[in-house]
Enzyme design. Structure first.
Site, mmCIF file in Angstrom:
data_model
loop_
_atom_site.group_PDB
_atom_site.id
_atom_site.type_symbol
_atom_site.label_atom_id
_atom_site.label_comp_id
_atom_site.label_asym_id
_atom_site.label_seq_id
_atom_site.Cartn_x
_atom_site.Cartn_y
_atom_site.Cartn_z
ATOM 1 N N ILE A 274 0.281 -1.451 -0.251
ATOM 2 C CA ILE A 274 0.015 0.073 0.646
ATOM 3 C C ILE A 274 1.435 1.135 -0.295
ATOM 4 O O ILE A 274 1.993 1.354 0.909
ATOM 5 C CB ILE A 274 -0.932 0.236 1.291
ATOM 6 C CG1 ILE A 274 -1.544 -1.072 1.216
ATOM 7 C CG2 ILE A 274 -1.828 1.096 1.237
ATOM 8 C CD1 ILE A 274 -2.345 -1.487 0.054
ATOM 9 N N GLU A 275 0.277 2.534 -0.641
ATOM 10 C CA GLU A 275 1.310 3.634 -1.028
ATOM 11 C C GLU A 275 0.187 4.500 -0.494
ATOM 12 O O GLU A 275 -0.875 5.027 -1.748
ATOM 13 C CB GLU A 275 1.638 3.390 -2.217
ATOM 14 C CG GLU A 275 2.870 5.149 -2.467
ATOM 15 C CD GLU A 275 2.953 5.808 -3.586
ATOM 16 O OE1 GLU A 275 3.313 6.614 -3.412
ATOM 17 O OE2 GLU A 275 2.593 5.131 -4.650
ATOM 18 N N ILE A 276 0.403 5.289 0.273
ATOM 19 C CA ILE A 276 -0.361 6.406 0.739
ATOM 20 C C ILE A 276 0.952 7.848 -0.045
ATOM 21 O O ILE A 276 2.180 7.379 0.752
ATOM 22 C CB ILE A 276 -0.469 6.649 2.428
ATOM 23 C CG1 ILE A 276 -1.492 5.526 2.845
ATOM 24 C CG2 ILE A 276 -1.137 8.316 2.495
ATOM 25 C CD1 ILE A 276 -2.731 5.556 3.034
#
Length: 63
Positions: free
Chosen positions: A40-42
Site C-alpha cells: 500500500i502507498e499513501i
C-alpha cells in the site's frame, strides 16, 4: 501524513517513509503491506499539479 504515520506506529505496522522531488514539487510517501501482503502507498499527492489530457478541460478535485 502525520496521522497515518502515527496510526501505523500505534498498530505496530512496519512501513517505509520516502520523499520524492520532481520539478521542485515534493511528495511524501509511506509504503506498507496489508495482511494479504499487498503493498500500500499513501502519499500527499494533492501537491501534484493537475494537468489536462489532450483537449480535456481541467476540473478541480473535490476529494
Amino acid at each position: 501524513m502525520v496521522t497515518v504515520e502515527k496510526n501505523l506506529k500505534e498498530m505496530e505496522i512496519e512501513y517505509v517513509k520516502r520523499m520524492v522531488e520532481e520539478g521542485g514539487i515534493y511528495i511524501d510517501q509511506l509504503f506498507f503491506h496489508d495482511p494479504d501482503a499487498t503493498m500500500i502507498e499513501i502519499c500527499n499527492c494533492d501537491n501534484l499539479p493537475v494537468t489536462s489530457l489532450a483537449g480535456e478541460p481541467v476540473r478541480p478535485c473535490n476529494a
